[in-house]
Scaffold this motif. Structure first.
Motif, PDB file in Angstrom:
ATOM      1  N   PRO A 131       0.880  -1.179  -0.090  1.00 15.46           N
ATOM      2  CA  PRO A 131       0.084   0.034   0.148  1.00 15.46           C
ATOM      3  C   PRO A 131       0.847   1.173  -0.183  1.00 15.46           C
ATOM      4  O   PRO A 131       0.690   2.077  -0.742  1.00 15.46           O
ATOM      5  N   TRP A 132       1.675   1.566   0.899  1.00  8.37           N
ATOM      6  CA  TRP A 132       2.537   2.740   1.005  1.00  8.37           C
ATOM      7  C   TRP A 132       3.208   2.893  -0.128  1.00  8.37           C
ATOM      8  O   TRP A 132       3.532   4.007  -0.665  1.00  8.37           O
ATOM      9  N   THR A 133       4.032   1.951  -0.735  1.00  5.40           N
ATOM     10  CA  THR A 133       4.684   2.042  -1.941  1.00  5.40           C
ATOM     11  C   THR A 133       3.917   2.454  -3.159  1.00  5.40           C
ATOM     12  O   THR A 133       4.090   3.247  -3.739  1.00  5.40           O
ATOM     13  N   LEU A 134       2.772   1.581  -3.066  1.00 10.24           N
ATOM     14  CA  LEU A 134       1.777   1.991  -4.294  1.00 10.24           C
ATOM     15  C   LEU A 134       1.283   3.508  -4.250  1.00 10.24           C
ATOM     16  O   LEU A 134       1.153   4.182  -5.321  1.00 10.24           O
ATOM     17  N   ILE A 135       1.156   4.094  -3.035  1.00  9.49           N
ATOM     18  CA  ILE A 135       0.612   5.363  -2.724  1.00  9.49           C
ATOM     19  C   ILE A 135       1.798   6.275  -3.061  1.00  9.49           C
ATOM     20  O   ILE A 135       1.420   7.236  -3.705  1.00  9.49           O
ATOM     21  N   GLY A 136       3.048   5.992  -3.012  1.00  4.75           N
ATOM     22  CA  GLY A 136       4.089   6.875  -3.353  1.00  4.75           C
ATOM     23  C   GLY A 136       4.097   6.823  -4.865  1.00  4.75           C
ATOM     24  O   GLY A 136       4.544   8.107  -5.342  1.00  4.75           O
ATOM     25  N   LEU A 137       4.058   5.815  -5.538  1.00  3.98           N
ATOM     26  CA  LEU A 137       4.124   5.623  -6.874  1.00  3.98           C
ATOM     27  C   LEU A 137       3.006   6.377  -7.274  1.00  3.98           C
ATOM     28  O   LEU A 137       3.123   7.008  -8.665  1.00  3.98           O
ATOM     29  N   LEU A 170      -5.633  10.108  -0.168  1.00  2.00           N
ATOM     30  CA  LEU A 170      -4.875   8.691  -0.027  1.00  2.00           C
ATOM     31  C   LEU A 170      -3.901   8.618   1.117  1.00  2.00           C
ATOM     32  O   LEU A 170      -4.369   7.568   1.662  1.00  2.00           O
ATOM     33  N   VAL A 171      -3.197   9.407   1.434  1.00  2.31           N
ATOM     34  CA  VAL A 171      -2.323   9.473   2.639  1.00  2.31           C
ATOM     35  C   VAL A 171      -3.169   9.276   3.766  1.00  2.31           C
ATOM     36  O   VAL A 171      -2.964   8.720   4.851  1.00  2.31           O
ATOM     37  N   LEU A 172      -4.146  10.330   3.894  1.00  2.00           N
ATOM     38  CA  LEU A 172      -5.209  10.399   4.961  1.00  2.00           C
ATOM     39  C   LEU A 172      -5.740   9.157   5.380  1.00  2.00           C
ATOM     40  O   LEU A 172      -5.993   8.421   6.272  1.00  2.00           O
ATOM     41  N   GLY A 173      -6.353   8.504   4.135  1.00  2.00           N
ATOM     42  CA  GLY A 173      -7.196   7.309   4.261  1.00  2.00           C
ATOM     43  C   GLY A 173      -6.371   6.101   4.802  1.00  2.00           C
ATOM     44  O   GLY A 173      -6.927   5.441   5.530  1.00  2.00           O
ATOM     45  N   TRP A 174      -5.345   6.030   4.035  1.00  2.00           N
ATOM     46  CA  TRP A 174      -4.690   4.946   4.709  1.00  2.00           C
ATOM     47  C   TRP A 174      -3.736   4.949   5.861  1.00  2.00           C
ATOM     48  O   TRP A 174      -3.815   3.753   6.703  1.00  2.00           O
ATOM     49  N   LEU A 193     -13.660   6.476   3.855  1.00  5.24           N
ATOM     50  CA  LEU A 193     -14.148   7.696   3.127  1.00  5.24           C
ATOM     51  C   LEU A 193     -13.135   8.587   2.478  1.00  5.24           C
ATOM     52  O   LEU A 193     -13.349   8.900   1.356  1.00  5.24           O
ATOM     53  N   PRO A 194     -11.957   8.961   3.098  1.00  2.00           N
ATOM     54  CA  PRO A 194     -10.931   9.503   2.431  1.00  2.00           C
ATOM     55  C   PRO A 194     -10.307   8.498   1.098  1.00  2.00           C
ATOM     56  O   PRO A 194     -10.139   9.326   0.106  1.00  2.00           O
ATOM     57  N   LEU A 195     -10.227   7.389   1.163  1.00  2.00           N
ATOM     58  CA  LEU A 195      -9.962   6.569   0.203  1.00  2.00           C
ATOM     59  C   LEU A 195     -10.870   6.667  -1.042  1.00  2.00           C
ATOM     60  O   LEU A 195     -10.422   6.808  -2.154  1.00  2.00           O
ATOM     61  N   LEU A 196     -12.202   6.588  -0.532  1.00  2.00           N
ATOM     62  CA  LEU A 196     -13.121   6.476  -1.543  1.00  2.00           C
ATOM     63  C   LEU A 196     -12.962   7.938  -2.233  1.00  2.00           C
ATOM     64  O   LEU A 196     -13.311   8.109  -3.390  1.00  2.00           O
ATOM     65  N   ALA A 197     -12.985   8.957  -1.519  1.00  2.00           N
ATOM     66  CA  ALA A 197     -13.035  10.449  -2.301  1.00  2.00           C
ATOM     67  C   ALA A 197     -11.750  10.336  -3.174  1.00  2.00           C
ATOM     68  O   ALA A 197     -11.937  11.033  -4.366  1.00  2.00           O
ATOM     69  N   ALA A 198     -10.573   9.910  -2.835  1.00  2.00           N
ATOM     70  CA  ALA A 198      -9.258  10.020  -3.438  1.00  2.00           C
ATOM     71  C   ALA A 198      -9.546   9.157  -5.102  1.00  2.00           C
ATOM     72  O   ALA A 198      -9.289   9.826  -5.836  1.00  2.00           O
ATOM     73  N   ILE A 199     -10.216   8.106  -4.784  1.00  2.00           N
ATOM     74  CA  ILE A 199     -10.515   7.334  -6.078  1.00  2.00           C
ATOM     75  C   ILE A 199     -11.412   7.945  -6.970  1.00  2.00           C
ATOM     76  O   ILE A 199     -11.160   8.084  -8.060  1.00  2.00           O
ATOM     77  N   LEU A 200     -12.366   8.319  -6.448  1.00  2.00           N
ATOM     78  CA  LEU A 200     -13.204   8.941  -7.330  1.00  2.00           C
ATOM     79  C   LEU A 200     -12.799  10.311  -7.838  1.00  2.00           C
ATOM     80  O   LEU A 200     -13.118  10.514  -9.283  1.00  2.00           O
TER      81      LEU A 200
END
Length: 507
Positions: A131-137, A170-174, A193-200
């Motif tokens: 997850p964290w590596t993916l968020i960084g990329l 993304l950072v906040l949600g994870w 919810l933050p992950l949901l908003a980021a992806i939308l």
């Protein structure tokens, strides 16, 4: 030594990374073009060998002997699974064909150095599950479009605001869900919810879709296409949101995606500029992929993953065809007839073929994926199925309208030849052949996407990756059968209380 045991995936990423600074030192556009094709071709070849090795049953343990990831990171960070295996070479192929189809008058505007760097980041992103590596990329990948807008002297505020929100959420949600591998229990709804908003935001769903149309308006069409075509936001949804989100959050994703799909399809039918038409067409298809993911059943998820691969090929070819037209005629308006068929019949055929493939025309790669998605949507709710069918119909109307306006209706007078060049012919015909081959012989692709769907559902139900042996054969069914999400949270009460149809068949 077996040649398939070499770390071809890592070599594909390394070649793109090495080629980027090398080409940046070249001042001659022709030399940059030639070396760009060499590095992109090598990267695509390595990505294809990595996919072949995975298909032949080569496991990560077999690759570890020659891999240089343990020496760099201390562990295996990048790798293939059933979901990413066909996506990685398709992304590399799209980069290669976009570079190959670049006309001479666009060579100075298409940065091969930045394209190679972006390709390396995308290949690494689709190879990563941590997850964290993916968020960084994902965060790094937002830099290249910003540089593109700056280089062209175009406004960046709208893009920066949306991508800053995307990365921050993304950072906040994870962080809220614990930043660890998900446990068997889903995370709390408020934490996701933050992950949901980021992806939308990243997928461009309504109401956060304005950055995507603005991006197509101001960026070069080739760079714009390469940034959005892989559906990176959908990949983030599968890796970060689906394993941990409760059903209520996935229902929200499906609702936003459904509204976006119908809205974008309707907007595509009335656009007066070709670029904005393509942006809305792409947004509608990306939303359809999200709908299939969030219905959370075997058949809908399989259809969604098939449609995902179809979008990369069909809309990738559609965008390259539109780009070739712009190279000859400039920005195209859809306010009047252009009559370009007589000057570019090959482009007209490719435009129609790739456009119809994206809306599920028979004998194309989009047919079986659209059929599976509609079947899964109708199984979950007849009203969702009607919305999906309506979206596909509107997209088909938009494609045919654009075709008639661009290629028929009048005679275009020109004193110079406007026919398609050899490089462009190779690029669009390659994608056309893949589209037809996938439509005439769809079984291998559908089988691969079915295994990927079962792995995703296994991880969601049991909170852990599917067994390793499931990667190269049909995995055993989990004890818990995936059920479609309840639509009671967003359907009218009268619809939910309707008695079941006695003639419907249970799966």
């Amino acid at each position: 030594m077996n040649i398939l045991h070499l770390p071809w995936l890592e070599l594909a990423i390394a070649i793109a990374l090495i080629g980027s600074p090398f080409i940046s030192r070249l001042r001659n556009p022709n030399q940059a073009y030639q070396w760009g094709l060499v590095f992109m071709g090598l990267s695509f070849a390595c990505a294809s060998l990595a996919w072949l090795a995975f298909s032949m049953g080569v496991t990560p343990e077999m690759l570890r002997r020659w891999s240089f990831q343990p020496s760099l990171f201390g562990r295996q960070v990048l790798g293939m699974d059933e979901l990413s295996a066909p996506l990685i070479p398709s992304i590399a192929l799209l980069h290669l064909l976009a570079a190959m189809a670049t006309s001479r008058n666009h060579m100075r505007r298409f940065s091969f150095s930045w394209s190679l760097a972006a390709e390396a980041i995308r290949l690494a992103t689709f190879s990563c599950k941590e997850p964290w590596t993916l968020i960084g990329l994902l965060a790094v990948s937002t830099v290249f479009p910003y540089v593109e807008l700056l280089h062209r002297g175009r406004p960046t505020r709208l893009y920066v605001i949306h991508m800053a929100l995307f990365v921050g959420l993304l950072v906040l949600g994870w962080s809220l869900v614990g930043g660890a591998i998900p446990s068997k229990a889903p995370a709390a709804w408020w934490a996701t919810l933050p992950l949901l908003a980021a992806i939308l935001i990243r997928c461009g769903t309504v109401p956060a879709h304005c950055w995507l149309t603005d991006w197509f308006e101001h960026a070069s069409l080739g760079i714009a296409l390469l940034y959005v075509a892989p559906l990176t936001g959908v990949y983030a949804a599968v890796r970060l949101l689906m394993p941990i989100a409760p059903d209520s959050i996935l229902t929200l994703v499906g609702l936003f995606a459904l509204v976006s799909a119908v809205y974008a399809a309707g907007m595509a039918t009335i656009q007066t500029e070709a670029r904005r038409f393509f942006a809305h067409l792409f947004l509608s298809h990306a939303s359809l992929v999200l709908i299939g993911l969030e219905l959370n059943t075997d058949i809908s998820l399989t259809g969604s993953l098939c449609l995902w691969f179809s979008v990369i090929l069909s809309l990738g070819g559609f965008g390259l065809t539109l780009r070739a037209l712009e190279a000859r005629f400039g920005r195209l308006s859809l306010n009047h007839y252009h009559g370009l068929y007589e000057h570019s019949p090959t482009l007209a055929v490719c435009f129609l073929l790739t456009g119809l493939a994206s809306v599920g025309f028979p004998c194309t790669i989009g047919f079986i994926s659209t059929e599976l998605l509609v079947d899964g949507a109708v199984e979950a709710s007849s009203y969702v199925g009607i919305a999906v069918i309506t979206t596909a119909a509107l997209n088909g109307i938009a494609v045919m309208r654009a075709y008639f306006l661009l290629f028929t209706g009048t005679r275009h007078m020109s004193t110079v030849s406007l026919g398609i060049g050899l490089r462009e012919r190779i690029a669009v015909l390659t994608l056309s052949l893949l589209i037809l081959a996938g439509g005439l012989y769809p079984q291998p692709g559908v089988t691969s996407r079915e295994r990927a769907a079962e792995e995703i559902l296994f991880e969601r139900r049991f909170g852990q990756p599917a067994p390793a042996q499931a990667s190269h054969g049909k995995p055993s069914k989990p004890d818990v059968v995936a059920q479609p999400l309840s639509v009671s949270t967003w359907m009218p009460r009268a619809i939910v209380d309707m008695p079941p149809d006695p003639n419907s068949r249970a799966r």
